[in-house]
Design a protein around this motif. Structure first.
Motif, PDB file in Angstrom:
ATOM      1  N   VAL A  21       0.785  -0.996   0.367  1.00 26.45           N
ATOM      2  CA  VAL A  21      -0.375  -0.220   0.106  1.00 26.45           C
ATOM      3  C   VAL A  21       0.380   1.155  -0.027  1.00 26.45           C
ATOM      4  O   VAL A  21       1.743   1.670   1.069  1.00 26.45           O
ATOM      5  CB  VAL A  21      -1.050   0.184   1.407  1.00 26.45           C
ATOM      6  CG1 VAL A  21      -1.695   1.068   1.051  1.00 26.45           C
ATOM      7  CG2 VAL A  21      -1.625  -1.404   1.102  1.00 26.45           C
ATOM      8  N   VAL A  23       1.552   5.428   0.152  1.00 21.46           N
ATOM      9  CA  VAL A  23       0.167   6.095   0.608  1.00 21.46           C
ATOM     10  C   VAL A  23       0.497   7.652   0.559  1.00 21.46           C
ATOM     11  O   VAL A  23       1.839   7.988   1.389  1.00 21.46           O
ATOM     12  CB  VAL A  23      -0.011   6.592   2.500  1.00 21.46           C
ATOM     13  CG1 VAL A  23      -1.483   7.500   3.212  1.00 21.46           C
ATOM     14  CG2 VAL A  23      -0.605   4.810   2.489  1.00 21.46           C
ATOM     15  N   LEU A  41      -2.350  -1.262  -4.235  1.00 15.55           N
ATOM     16  CA  LEU A  41      -3.087   0.116  -4.415  1.00 15.55           C
ATOM     17  C   LEU A  41      -2.254   1.384  -3.495  1.00 15.55           C
ATOM     18  O   LEU A  41      -1.358   1.301  -2.986  1.00 15.55           O
ATOM     19  CB  LEU A  41      -4.506  -0.313  -3.114  1.00 15.55           C
ATOM     20  CG  LEU A  41      -5.055   0.587  -2.914  1.00 15.55           C
ATOM     21  CD1 LEU A  41      -5.891   1.405  -3.812  1.00 15.55           C
ATOM     22  CD2 LEU A  41      -5.683   1.016  -1.318  1.00 15.55           C
ATOM     23  N   LEU A  43      -2.610   5.054  -1.836  1.00 18.51           N
ATOM     24  CA  LEU A  43      -4.307   5.843  -1.494  1.00 18.51           C
ATOM     25  C   LEU A  43      -3.642   7.340  -1.859  1.00 18.51           C
ATOM     26  O   LEU A  43      -2.168   7.560  -2.171  1.00 18.51           O
ATOM     27  CB  LEU A  43      -4.171   5.798  -0.200  1.00 18.51           C
ATOM     28  CG  LEU A  43      -4.891   4.194   0.413  1.00 18.51           C
ATOM     29  CD1 LEU A  43      -4.723   3.621   2.122  1.00 18.51           C
ATOM     30  CD2 LEU A  43      -5.840   4.197   0.356  1.00 18.51           C
ATOM     31  N   THR A  45      -4.595  11.290  -0.715  1.00 22.39           N
ATOM     32  CA  THR A  45      -5.006  12.469   0.358  1.00 22.39           C
ATOM     33  C   THR A  45      -5.253  13.721  -0.560  1.00 22.39           C
ATOM     34  O   THR A  45      -6.596  14.309  -0.130  1.00 22.39           O
ATOM     35  CB  THR A  45      -4.268  12.921   1.228  1.00 22.39           C
ATOM     36  OG1 THR A  45      -2.726  13.341   0.925  1.00 22.39           O
ATOM     37  CG2 THR A  45      -3.674  11.026   2.142  1.00 22.39           C
ATOM     38  N   ALA A  70      -7.038   4.941  -5.166  1.00 22.44           N
ATOM     39  CA  ALA A  70      -8.126   5.679  -4.014  1.00 22.44           C
ATOM     40  C   ALA A  70      -8.218   6.686  -3.429  1.00 22.44           C
ATOM     41  O   ALA A  70      -7.118   6.707  -2.780  1.00 22.44           O
ATOM     42  CB  ALA A  70      -8.294   4.168  -3.199  1.00 22.44           C
ATOM     43  N   CYS A  71      -9.251   6.911  -3.568  1.00 24.69           N
ATOM     44  CA  CYS A  71      -9.650   8.467  -3.423  1.00 24.69           C
ATOM     45  C   CYS A  71     -10.236   9.225  -2.325  1.00 24.69           C
ATOM     46  O   CYS A  71     -10.980   8.289  -3.176  1.00 24.69           O
ATOM     47  CB  CYS A  71      -8.705   9.357  -4.020  1.00 24.69           C
ATOM     48  SG  CYS A  71      -9.713   9.993  -5.430  1.00 24.69           S
ATOM     49  N   VAL A 105      -9.423  -0.810   4.678  1.00 25.13           N
ATOM     50  CA  VAL A 105      -8.978   0.937   4.238  1.00 25.13           C
ATOM     51  C   VAL A 105     -10.179   2.027   4.269  1.00 25.13           C
ATOM     52  O   VAL A 105     -11.536   1.659   4.433  1.00 25.13           O
ATOM     53  CB  VAL A 105      -8.599   1.176   2.954  1.00 25.13           C
ATOM     54  CG1 VAL A 105      -9.203   3.220   2.724  1.00 25.13           C
ATOM     55  CG2 VAL A 105      -7.600   0.365   2.751  1.00 25.13           C
ATOM     56  N   PRO A 107     -11.181   5.976   5.435  1.00 22.54           N
ATOM     57  CA  PRO A 107     -10.541   7.519   4.635  1.00 22.54           C
ATOM     58  C   PRO A 107     -10.771   8.217   6.317  1.00 22.54           C
ATOM     59  O   PRO A 107     -11.892   8.105   6.691  1.00 22.54           O
ATOM     60  CB  PRO A 107     -11.427   7.753   3.687  1.00 22.54           C
ATOM     61  CG  PRO A 107     -11.926   7.017   3.087  1.00 22.54           C
ATOM     62  CD  PRO A 107     -12.018   5.714   4.326  1.00 22.54           C
ATOM     63  N   TYR A 119      -6.282   8.583   6.498  1.00 25.97           N
ATOM     64  CA  TYR A 119      -6.256   7.206   6.145  1.00 25.97           C
ATOM     65  C   TYR A 119      -5.950   6.022   7.856  1.00 25.97           C
ATOM     66  O   TYR A 119      -4.615   6.299   8.351  1.00 25.97           O
ATOM     67  CB  TYR A 119      -5.984   6.566   5.000  1.00 25.97           C
ATOM     68  CG  TYR A 119      -6.373   7.329   3.954  1.00 25.97           C
ATOM     69  CD1 TYR A 119      -7.708   6.570   3.267  1.00 25.97           C
ATOM     70  CD2 TYR A 119      -5.234   8.080   3.005  1.00 25.97           C
ATOM     71  CE1 TYR A 119      -7.930   6.757   2.135  1.00 25.97           C
ATOM     72  CE2 TYR A 119      -5.931   8.608   2.161  1.00 25.97           C
ATOM     73  CZ  TYR A 119      -6.862   7.974   1.324  1.00 25.97           C
ATOM     74  OH  TYR A 119      -7.711   9.086   0.000  1.00 25.97           O
ATOM     75  N   VAL A 121      -5.169   2.011   7.539  1.00 20.65           N
ATOM     76  CA  VAL A 121      -5.347   1.097   7.265  1.00 20.65           C
ATOM     77  C   VAL A 121      -4.959  -0.570   7.812  1.00 20.65           C
ATOM     78  O   VAL A 121      -3.701  -0.416   8.769  1.00 20.65           O
ATOM     79  CB  VAL A 121      -3.393   0.754   6.289  1.00 20.65           C
ATOM     80  CG1 VAL A 121      -3.909  -0.267   5.308  1.00 20.65           C
ATOM     81  CG2 VAL A 121      -3.838   2.202   5.169  1.00 20.65           C
TER      82      VAL A 121
END
Length: 211
Positions: A21, A23, A41, A43, A45, A70-71, A105, A107, A119, A121
């Motif tokens: 992951v 971030v 993935l 992520l 922000t 992902a967002c 996950v 948010p 996030y 996780v």
């Protein structure tokens, strides 16, 4: 080690959790070259370039066409603009838990000068909370997590000294912007003391570096 901080400062932010992951993506592709093939993935922000580097996202998409991003909704259009396929983008809602099989996950709403989130996780055996670029973490709880990645951008006493020294010159734009948009070491420490367990680990993130 269950995490790798590639960079965490105003020039670039990227952290990898359990090798799979990522971030934030605010560094050059070269700095991710050793890691990107294992990612499941990404992520994201917020839109600031030290967290969202368009050239790197474009390169990740080219090298890994099936990689998921992902967002929250505010980054959908910028991601599409980087050439990421809509079918590879998960739009997340604050406070909702999303199951990615190997991890979950969630948010978290944060407060910056642009729309922003953090996030949680959550692996079966490892819980992480990631929060940078926010002026408060009030109302957020994360009891007994394994890893806390929390912004500690400035020291409040040092910041006040800087402001006092610069008052005559009226040149303290950075100081007030930092106080309005970033978490202090004191705020981060208070959050950690309220939430950390006996075996928890923490890292102060996004610390200001005087240049």
């Amino acid at each position: 080690m269950n995490y790798k901080i590639i960079s965490s400062c105003s020039t670039g932010n990227a952290t990898i959790i359990k090798d799979i992951v990522l971030v934030d993506c605010g560094v050059t592709f070269k700095r991710l070259e050793k890691y990107y093939k294992n990612l499941k993935l990404v992520l994201l922000t917020h839109i600031h370039s030290d967290h969202f580097k368009k050239e790197t996202i474009k390169r990740l998409t080219k090298e890994r066409p099936a990689l998921r991003f992902a967002c929250c909704e505010w980054l959908l259009k910028p991601l599409l603009g980087c050439g990421v396929s809509r079918k590879n983008i998960d739009i997340l809602e604050i406070g909702t838990r999303y199951d990615y099989k190997l991890f979950k996950v969630v948010p978290i709403k944060l407060y910056h000068d642009v729309p922003q989130c953090g996030y949680r996780v959550l692996f079966d055996d490892y819980k992480v909370i990631y929060m940078t670029d926010t002026n408060t973490v009030e109302g957020i709880s994360a009891k007994n997590y394994d890893l806390y990645l929390v912004e500690a951008n400035y020291d409040e006493d040092e910041m006040q000294e800087r402001i006092n020294k610069k008052q005559q010159e009226c040149q303290y734009v950075y100081e007030f912007r930092a106080k309005d948009n970033h978490l202090s070491k004191q705020q981060a420490s208070e959050f950690l003391l309220e939430n950390m367990g006996e075996n928890s680990e923490y890292v102060f993130m996004h610390e200001h570096i005087e240049r």
